[in-house]
Design an enzyme around this catalytic site. Structure first.
Site, short mmCIF file in Angstrom:
data_model
loop_
_atom_site.label_atom_id
_atom_site.label_comp_id
_atom_site.label_asym_id
_atom_site.label_seq_id
_atom_site.Cartn_x
_atom_site.Cartn_y
_atom_site.Cartn_z
N GLU A 99 0.84 -1.20 0.00
CA GLU A 99 0.00 0.00 0.00
C GLU A 99 0.87 1.25 0.00
OE1 GLU A 99 -3.37 0.83 -0.34
OE2 GLU A 99 -2.33 2.76 -0.36
N GLY B 136 -7.61 2.16 0.86
CA GLY B 136 -7.77 2.78 -0.46
C GLY B 136 -8.65 4.01 -0.45
N LYS C 285 -20.02 9.25 3.26
CA LYS C 285 -21.27 8.82 3.89
C LYS C 285 -21.36 9.34 5.33
CE LYS C 285 -21.76 7.73 0.36
NZ LYS C 285 -20.92 7.68 -0.84
N THR D 209 -4.93 -1.10 -7.97
CA THR D 209 -4.48 0.25 -7.61
C THR D 209 -5.52 1.33 -7.88
OG1 THR D 209 -3.30 0.18 -9.72
CG2 THR D 209 -1.99 -0.13 -7.74
N GLU E 102 -23.63 13.92 -4.66
CA GLU E 102 -23.48 13.52 -3.24
C GLU E 102 -22.76 14.62 -2.45
OE1 GLU E 102 -21.73 9.65 -2.61
OE2 GLU E 102 -23.46 8.60 -3.45
N VAL F 245 -17.92 24.09 -19.56
CA VAL F 245 -17.00 25.11 -19.05
C VAL F 245 -15.94 25.31 -20.12
CG1 VAL F 245 -15.39 25.68 -17.20
CG2 VAL F 245 -17.38 24.25 -16.72
N HIS G 261 -45.68 -6.08 6.72
CA HIS G 261 -46.48 -4.86 6.64
C HIS G 261 -46.48 -4.18 8.00
CE1 HIS G 261 -49.76 -2.13 5.69
NE2 HIS G 261 -50.31 -2.48 6.85
P1 NAI Z 1 -19.62 10.07 -13.13
O1 NAI Z 1 -19.18 9.36 -14.33
O2 NAI Z 1 -20.64 9.46 -12.22
O3 NAI Z 1 -20.23 11.50 -13.54
C1 NAI Z 1 -19.49 12.46 -14.25
C2 NAI Z 1 -20.46 13.49 -14.81
O4 NAI Z 1 -19.71 14.56 -15.32
C3 NAI Z 1 -21.32 12.95 -15.95
O5 NAI Z 1 -22.65 13.31 -15.73
C4 NAI Z 1 -20.72 13.62 -17.17
O6 NAI Z 1 -21.66 13.85 -18.20
C5 NAI Z 1 -20.22 14.93 -16.58
N1 NAI Z 1 -19.13 15.58 -17.31
C6 NAI Z 1 -18.04 14.98 -17.84
N2 NAI Z 1 -17.22 15.92 -18.37
C7 NAI Z 1 -17.81 17.12 -18.14
C8 NAI Z 1 -17.44 18.48 -18.43
N3 NAI Z 1 -16.29 18.77 -19.02
N4 NAI Z 1 -18.28 19.46 -18.04
C9 NAI Z 1 -19.46 19.16 -17.42
N5 NAI Z 1 -19.84 17.92 -17.12
C10 NAI Z 1 -19.03 16.90 -17.46
O7 NAI Z 1 -18.28 10.44 -12.36
P2 NAI Z 1 -18.01 10.92 -10.88
O8 NAI Z 1 -19.25 11.50 -10.26
O9 NAI Z 1 -16.80 11.76 -10.94
O10 NAI Z 1 -17.70 9.58 -10.11
C11 NAI Z 1 -16.56 8.79 -10.51
C12 NAI Z 1 -16.80 7.33 -10.23
O11 NAI Z 1 -16.87 7.09 -8.86
C13 NAI Z 1 -18.08 6.85 -10.86
O12 NAI Z 1 -17.82 5.70 -11.63
C14 NAI Z 1 -18.97 6.54 -9.70
O13 NAI Z 1 -19.78 5.40 -9.94
C15 NAI Z 1 -17.98 6.27 -8.56
N6 NAI Z 1 -18.62 6.67 -7.32
C16 NAI Z 1 -19.61 5.90 -6.80
C17 NAI Z 1 -20.28 6.30 -5.67
C18 NAI Z 1 -21.40 5.47 -5.16
O14 NAI Z 1 -21.49 4.31 -5.53
N7 NAI Z 1 -22.30 6.01 -4.34
C19 NAI Z 1 -19.95 7.53 -4.96
C20 NAI Z 1 -18.91 8.27 -5.61
C21 NAI Z 1 -18.28 7.83 -6.72
#
Ligand code: NAI
Length: 464
Positions: free
Chosen positions: A34, A41, A52, A143, A187, A237, A443
């Site tokens: 690690e 991680g 959370k 990783t 979130e 942006v 229920h």
């Molecule tokens: P994500 O893939 O969920 O969302 C990224 C978002 O950014 C998309 O809606 C996309 O259209 C948008 N985007 C991409 N480029 C952009 C730009 N230049 N300008 C504006 N919008 C843009 O990715 P996120 O939220 O960063 O999460 C990364 C990973 O972490 C995901 O695969 C997610 O599943 C995982 N994760 C899971 C969680 C959970 O299970 N509760 C919590 C946090 C993360």
């Protein structure tokens, strides 16, 4: 020999630590390397667990400010101590790290702290307090991934933040601009929105959390708007700069160009696989065009004794998926023939209301040309939800008409993260909507709405 192992796992996140434990259970001599100072991680140190913890603290604040009144509870002058919330979060993380340390001890797993790199296909050099050379018959690389920055504005974790920085702020910001309305964006913005931060979200697509079922996505979008989020969808942006401790973005929406200013910027546009320091190229491990390590269905790279799992390989970047792969990869090394049903891997978004899903969305199922049976039951009519005063959201069940089999369950509402397990079990066990409709549910519960949704899809709802 002391530095010779059967299995070396690189990375101790939810993929790596689980792989190490399962390999040790199967009788292998195991080491886990690690790079961080602590085990666990991204998930445990700077991701799932700390987010959370803060989500829960902020939910309590939101309840005291708003939800409590309808229960006949009146909090006056609600205040909170953000520092205390942060230290609570740190304690939770520290406790979980200790938990993994003791699991490693119990399973006789050697922990080596330091950054590993391959110096030959069977040898690693680990740069830690002292440099060591380790050998193994099999390697599991776990990783993980790292946040993707905006191309023109790198993370400084002070004003321009990844999720890591956003979970380590020393004060609640006044105004937060979020780029990317995916899971991390909604979130983390939820945490600060509840604590009083003004939230502006810029999303490239015309919807938020694009992987969600459309109906659920729309409901979450409306709910977050009601909570005060300002969204700019179909927007990009085009420029960003920092001036006098403020971030200033040029945002091109569909109709206009806006200058948006904030105290901090959270960039949440996705994560990319991380394996840079390993020097995989030097030993010839192949990667895909997107930078993921290429593996076969048994998680083997093109070097058959080197395996890769979790965020580093293609697939949904989810802690629990990595853990499943951790178990399976150890069993494959042992010579077993385990299998993962990727269709039955749930997805959860810990907003309020929570969102959880498993299987196909309606759009995915229709794109496959399937005939569907769909039942959508709002929690407005659910007795338990009404007793709790939390009736927002619905359960949507999707079955395939010919076979009657469940192919998708989508939930938005209170405790969706827990309710989804029923759909996971049903999908894993290939249950039909008829099967679900026959199962007795307690229920009054929220979960009885899964049964009701199945009955509705079959055209014989009792309560709707
Ligand atoms: P994500 O893939 O969920 O969302 C990224 C978002 O950014 C998309 O809606 C996309 O259209 C948008 N985007 C991409 N480029 C952009 C730009 N230049 N300008 C504006 N919008 C843009 O990715 P996120 O939220 O960063 O999460 C990364 C990973 O972490 C995901 O695969 C997610 O599943 C995982 N994760 C899971 C969680 C959970 O299970 N509760 C919590 C946090 C993360």
């Amino acid at each position: 020999m002391e530095n010779q192992f059967d299995v070396i796992v690189i990375g101790s996140g939810p993929g790596g630590y689980v792989a190490a434990i399962r390999a040790a259970q199967l009788g292998f001599k195991v080491a886990c390397i690690e790079k961080r100072d602590t085990l666990g991680g991204t998930c445990l140190n700077v991701g799932c667990i700390p987010s959370k913890a803060l989500l829960y603290s902020s939910e309590c604040v939101a309840f005291a400010k708003k939800g409590a009144e309808q229960q006949g509870l009146f909090y006056t002058n609600v205040s909170f101590d953000f520092g205390k919330m942060l230290s609570r979060k740190e304690n939770i993380v520290a406790g979980s790290v200790k938990g993994i340390e003791s699991l490693f001890k119990k399973n006789n797993i050697t922990i080596i702290y330091g950054a590993a790199r391959f110096i030959s296909p069977n040898e690693l050099e680990v740069l830690g307090e002292k440099t060591v050379i380790l050998k193994a018959k099999s390697f599991v690389i776990a990783t993980g991934s790292e946040s993707i920055p905006l191309p023109f504005l790198p993370f400084d974790e002070n004003i321009v933040l990844s999720s890591t920085g956003a979970l380590n702020l020393n004060k609640v910001p006044k105004k937060m601009v979020v780029v990317g309305a995916g899971v991390i964006g909604v979130e983390i913005a939820s945490i600060y929105n509840r604590l009083g931060t003004e939230i502006i979200v810029v999303e490239m697509l015309d919807r938020i959390c694009p992987a969600m079922d459309n109906a659920v996505g729309k409901a979450l979008f409306q709910s977050l708007k009601n909570q005060g989020f300002v969204f700019h969808l179909s927007s990009r942006v085009s420029e960003a700069k920092i001036n006098k401790q403020k971030v200033i973005l040029k945002v091109e929406t569909q109709n206009e160009v806006l200058n948006i200013e904030g105290d901090i910027l959270l960039v949440a546009v996705g994560r990319s696989p991380y394996s840079e320091s390993l020097e995989l190229e030097k030993i010839g491990v192949k990667k895909t065009a997107k930078g993921f390590v290429e593996v076969d269905s048994q998680f083997r790279t093109n070097l058959p004794h080197i395996f890769a799992i979790g965020d580093l390989i293609e697939g949904p970047m989810l802690a629990h998926r990595a853990s499943e792969e951790g178990i399976v990869v150890a069993e494959i090394i042992k010579g077993f023939k385990p299998h993962i049903n990727y269709m039955a891997i749930p997805n959860v978004i810990y907003t309020q209301p929570e969102v959880a899903a498993v299987g196909f969305t309606e759009e995915e199922a229709r794109a496959k040309g399937l005939d569907l049976l769909i039942g959508t039951c709002s929690f407005r009519a659910n007795p338990r939800a009404r007793c709790m005063g939390d009736t927002e959201g619905f359960i949507k069940i999707i079955g395939e008409k010919t076979s009657n089999r469940l192919i998708g369950l989508h939930i938005i509402g209170h405790n969706a993260s827990e309710l989804i397990s029923e759909g996971v079990i049903a999908l894993e066990k290939c249950l039909t909507l008829e099967d679900i409709a026959h199962i007795c549910h307690a229920h009054p519960t929220l979960s009885e709405w899964v049964k009701e949704a199945a009955l509705l899809a079959l055209g014989r709802a009792i309560n709707l």
